[in-house]
Design an enzyme around this catalytic site. Sequence first.
Site, PDB file in Angstrom:
ATOM      1  N   HIS A  50      -1.806  -5.695   0.972  1.00  0.00           N
ATOM      2  CA  HIS A  50      -2.933  -6.108   1.142  1.00  0.00           C
ATOM      3  C   HIS A  50      -3.504  -7.766   1.037  1.00  0.00           C
ATOM      4  O   HIS A  50      -2.500  -7.753   0.049  1.00  0.00           O
ATOM      5  CB  HIS A  50      -3.604  -5.308   1.302  1.00  0.00           C
ATOM      6  CG  HIS A  50      -5.142  -5.569  -0.006  1.00  0.00           C
ATOM      7  ND1 HIS A  50      -6.065  -6.341   0.583  1.00  0.00           N
ATOM      8  CD2 HIS A  50      -5.582  -6.980  -1.382  1.00  0.00           C
ATOM      9  CE1 HIS A  50      -6.934  -7.056  -0.106  1.00  0.00           C
ATOM     10  NE2 HIS A  50      -7.141  -7.214  -1.005  1.00  0.00           N
TER      11      HIS A  50
ATOM     12  N   ARG B  54      -1.463 -14.510   4.036  1.00  0.00           N
ATOM     13  CA  ARG B  54      -2.647 -13.947   4.988  1.00  0.00           C
ATOM     14  C   ARG B  54      -1.755 -14.266   6.480  1.00  0.00           C
ATOM     15  O   ARG B  54      -1.289 -13.336   7.121  1.00  0.00           O
ATOM     16  CB  ARG B  54      -3.638 -14.188   5.010  1.00  0.00           C
ATOM     17  CG  ARG B  54      -4.645 -13.870   4.657  1.00  0.00           C
ATOM     18  CD  ARG B  54      -5.619 -13.942   4.003  1.00  0.00           C
ATOM     19  NE  ARG B  54      -6.672 -13.796   5.129  1.00  0.00           N
ATOM     20  CZ  ARG B  54      -7.255 -12.564   4.826  1.00  0.00           C
ATOM     21  NH1 ARG B  54      -6.951 -11.553   3.832  1.00  0.00           N
ATOM     22  NH2 ARG B  54      -7.738 -12.071   6.086  1.00  0.00           N
TER      23      ARG B  54
ATOM     24  N   ARG C  23       2.380  -6.699   9.320  1.00  0.00           N
ATOM     25  CA  ARG C  23       1.689  -5.926   9.323  1.00  0.00           C
ATOM     26  C   ARG C  23       2.347  -5.521  11.030  1.00  0.00           C
ATOM     27  O   ARG C  23       2.432  -4.289  11.778  1.00  0.00           O
ATOM     28  CB  ARG C  23       0.387  -5.807   9.980  1.00  0.00           C
ATOM     29  CG  ARG C  23      -0.016  -5.639   8.367  1.00  0.00           C
ATOM     30  CD  ARG C  23      -1.440  -6.797   7.653  1.00  0.00           C
ATOM     31  NE  ARG C  23      -2.407  -6.290   7.393  1.00  0.00           N
ATOM     32  CZ  ARG C  23      -3.528  -6.953   6.709  1.00  0.00           C
ATOM     33  NH1 ARG C  23      -3.633  -8.076   7.393  1.00  0.00           N
ATOM     34  NH2 ARG C  23      -3.665  -6.533   5.315  1.00  0.00           N
TER      35      ARG C  23
ATOM     36  N   LYS D 161       0.848  -1.304  -0.049  1.00  0.00           N
ATOM     37  CA  LYS D 161       0.268   0.415  -0.127  1.00  0.00           C
ATOM     38  C   LYS D 161       0.687   0.986  -0.644  1.00  0.00           C
ATOM     39  O   LYS D 161       2.258   1.268   0.034  1.00  0.00           O
ATOM     40  CB  LYS D 161      -1.108   0.135   1.077  1.00  0.00           C
ATOM     41  CG  LYS D 161      -1.708  -0.910   1.244  1.00  0.00           C
ATOM     42  CD  LYS D 161      -3.087  -1.047   2.625  1.00  0.00           C
ATOM     43  CE  LYS D 161      -3.756  -2.204   2.127  1.00  0.00           C
ATOM     44  NZ  LYS D 161      -5.259  -2.189   3.143  1.00  0.00           N
TER      45      LYS D 161
ATOM     46  N   GLU E  76      -9.096 -10.224  -7.885  1.00  0.00           N
ATOM     47  CA  GLU E  76      -8.615  -8.520  -7.380  1.00  0.00           C
ATOM     48  C   GLU E  76      -7.305  -8.784  -8.285  1.00  0.00           C
ATOM     49  O   GLU E  76      -7.141  -7.865  -8.932  1.00  0.00           O
ATOM     50  CB  GLU E  76      -8.088  -9.083  -6.349  1.00  0.00           C
ATOM     51  CG  GLU E  76      -8.910  -9.160  -5.056  1.00  0.00           C
ATOM     52  CD  GLU E  76      -8.967  -8.991  -3.985  1.00  0.00           C
ATOM     53  OE1 GLU E  76      -7.997  -9.446  -3.192  1.00  0.00           O
ATOM     54  OE2 GLU E  76      -9.144  -8.127  -2.692  1.00  0.00           O
TER      55      GLU E  76
ATOM     56  N   THR F  16      -5.590  -7.684  10.160  1.00  0.00           N
ATOM     57  CA  THR F  16      -5.954  -6.544   9.570  1.00  0.00           C
ATOM     58  C   THR F  16      -5.755  -5.406  10.430  1.00  0.00           C
ATOM     59  O   THR F  16      -4.844  -4.411  10.084  1.00  0.00           O
ATOM     60  CB  THR F  16      -6.909  -6.624   9.141  1.00  0.00           C
ATOM     61  OG1 THR F  16      -7.518  -7.709   8.578  1.00  0.00           O
ATOM     62  CG2 THR F  16      -6.884  -5.281   8.166  1.00  0.00           C
TER      63      THR F  16
ATOM     64  N   PHE G 133     -15.246   3.295   7.005  1.00  0.00           N
ATOM     65  CA  PHE G 133     -14.334   3.797   7.238  1.00  0.00           C
ATOM     66  C   PHE G 133     -13.728   3.743   5.624  1.00  0.00           C
ATOM     67  O   PHE G 133     -12.938   4.018   4.746  1.00  0.00           O
ATOM     68  CB  PHE G 133     -12.576   2.606   8.017  1.00  0.00           C
ATOM     69  CG  PHE G 133     -13.265   1.279   7.200  1.00  0.00           C
ATOM     70  CD1 PHE G 133     -12.541   0.989   6.064  1.00  0.00           C
ATOM     71  CD2 PHE G 133     -13.981   0.298   8.203  1.00  0.00           C
ATOM     72  CE1 PHE G 133     -13.618  -0.668   5.425  1.00  0.00           C
ATOM     73  CE2 PHE G 133     -14.127  -0.859   8.070  1.00  0.00           C
ATOM     74  CZ  PHE G 133     -13.640  -1.303   6.352  1.00  0.00           C
TER      75      PHE G 133
ATOM     76  N   TYR H 287     -12.201  -1.395  -3.610  1.00  0.00           N
ATOM     77  CA  TYR H 287     -13.153  -1.880  -2.531  1.00  0.00           C
ATOM     78  C   TYR H 287     -14.195  -1.739  -2.137  1.00  0.00           C
ATOM     79  O   TYR H 287     -15.017  -1.210  -1.380  1.00  0.00           O
ATOM     80  CB  TYR H 287     -12.249  -1.026  -1.234  1.00  0.00           C
ATOM     81  CG  TYR H 287     -10.303  -1.610  -0.678  1.00  0.00           C
ATOM     82  CD1 TYR H 287     -10.439  -2.613  -0.799  1.00  0.00           C
ATOM     83  CD2 TYR H 287      -9.823  -0.570  -1.250  1.00  0.00           C
ATOM     84  CE1 TYR H 287      -8.983  -3.335  -0.214  1.00  0.00           C
ATOM     85  CE2 TYR H 287      -8.485  -0.551  -0.456  1.00  0.00           C
ATOM     86  CZ  TYR H 287      -8.484  -2.526   0.010  1.00  0.00           C
ATOM     87  OH  TYR H 287      -7.292  -2.208   0.481  1.00  0.00           O
TER      88      TYR H 287
ATOM     89  N   ASN I 113      -2.028  -0.592   6.706  1.00  0.00           N
ATOM     90  CA  ASN I 113      -1.160  -1.235   7.929  1.00  0.00           C
ATOM     91  C   ASN I 113      -1.037  -1.659   6.207  1.00  0.00           C
ATOM     92  O   ASN I 113      -0.131  -3.605   6.352  1.00  0.00           O
ATOM     93  CB  ASN I 113      -2.692  -2.429   7.977  1.00  0.00           C
ATOM     94  CG  ASN I 113      -3.975  -2.843   6.572  1.00  0.00           C
ATOM     95  OD1 ASN I 113      -3.486  -1.969   5.679  1.00  0.00           O
ATOM     96  ND2 ASN I 113      -4.110  -3.374   6.876  1.00  0.00           N
TER      97      ASN I 113
HETATM   98  P1  CMP Z   1      -7.581  -4.732   3.735  1.00  0.00           P
HETATM   99  O1  CMP Z   1      -6.782  -6.227   3.887  1.00  0.00           O
HETATM  100  O2  CMP Z   1      -6.624  -4.202   2.403  1.00  0.00           O
HETATM  101  O3  CMP Z   1      -8.904  -4.608   3.386  1.00  0.00           O
HETATM  102  C1  CMP Z   1      -9.755  -3.658   3.695  1.00  0.00           C
HETATM  103  C2  CMP Z   1      -9.358  -2.788   4.021  1.00  0.00           C
HETATM  104  O4  CMP Z   1      -9.371  -1.548   5.000  1.00  0.00           O
HETATM  105  C3  CMP Z   1      -8.045  -3.144   5.483  1.00  0.00           C
HETATM  106  O5  CMP Z   1      -6.682  -4.132   5.507  1.00  0.00           O
HETATM  107  C4  CMP Z   1      -7.760  -1.952   5.811  1.00  0.00           C
HETATM  108  O6  CMP Z   1      -7.023  -1.039   5.872  1.00  0.00           O
HETATM  109  C5  CMP Z   1      -8.956  -0.953   6.134  1.00  0.00           C
HETATM  110  N1  CMP Z   1     -10.148  -1.546   6.814  1.00  0.00           N
HETATM  111  C6  CMP Z   1     -10.665  -3.015   7.517  1.00  0.00           C
HETATM  112  N2  CMP Z   1     -11.472  -2.611   9.340  1.00  0.00           N
HETATM  113  C7  CMP Z   1     -10.682  -0.997   9.152  1.00  0.00           C
HETATM  114  C8  CMP Z   1     -11.465  -0.775  10.453  1.00  0.00           C
HETATM  115  N3  CMP Z   1     -11.857  -0.602  11.112  1.00  0.00           N
HETATM  116  N4  CMP Z   1     -10.775   1.169  10.340  1.00  0.00           N
HETATM  117  C9  CMP Z   1     -10.165   1.391   9.281  1.00  0.00           C
HETATM  118  N5  CMP Z   1      -9.648   0.894   8.246  1.00  0.00           N
HETATM  119  C10 CMP Z   1     -10.539   0.053   8.270  1.00  0.00           C
END
Ligand code: CMP
Length: 144
Positions: A117, A87, A104, A11, A128, A93, A59, A51, A114
């Site tokens: 992805h 993963r 992470r 990211k 994807e 996450t 968010f 997304y 984070n």
């Molecule tokens: P990713 O694996 O890219 O999938 C969805 C993304 O949404 C996740 O990583 C985070 O970057 C973001 N995300 C998921 N949950 C939250 C949350 N509670 N608040 C803010 N961002 C979030």
Amino acid sequence: MAIERTLSIVKPDGVKAGLTGEILKRFESAGLVIAALRMTRLTMQEAQAFYDVHQERPFFESLTKFMCSGPIVVSVLEGGDAIRRNRELMGATDPAQADSGTIRREYASNIEHNIVHGSDAPETASREIGFFFTESDLVRGVRR
Ligand code: CMP
């Protein structure tokens, strides 16, 4: 073990921090093979489309703004059980919940910023990968 492909994204926070090489090295050291690789920068429309499953989440706006705030590095990782193994390497996450030694846990600032992805299931991986790559972008014969 089934050979799978999964989509990985470094990211904007990961690219800005100069962590692209470190992250790709972790994938390769774990035996995942890079079958396609590209640096790009998402438009807001593309980030929203990528997304779209999260569009009702509080968010969503901030996540999509963040995802187009700078370049990203997208790759297709290939190997046995690639989706689950990627993963595992990424960690949870929310970095505060991620196991020690994961990407992470070591590098991410918070649940939104984070660093990486990774696809969460075979159907998601296929969608994807198709979002960023065509079949002819995927290099064959790279598996060790
Ligand atoms: P990713 O694996 O890219 O999938 C969805 C993304 O949404 C996740 O990583 C985070 O970057 C973001 N995300 C998921 N949950 C939250 C949350 N509670 N608040 C803010 N961002 C979030």
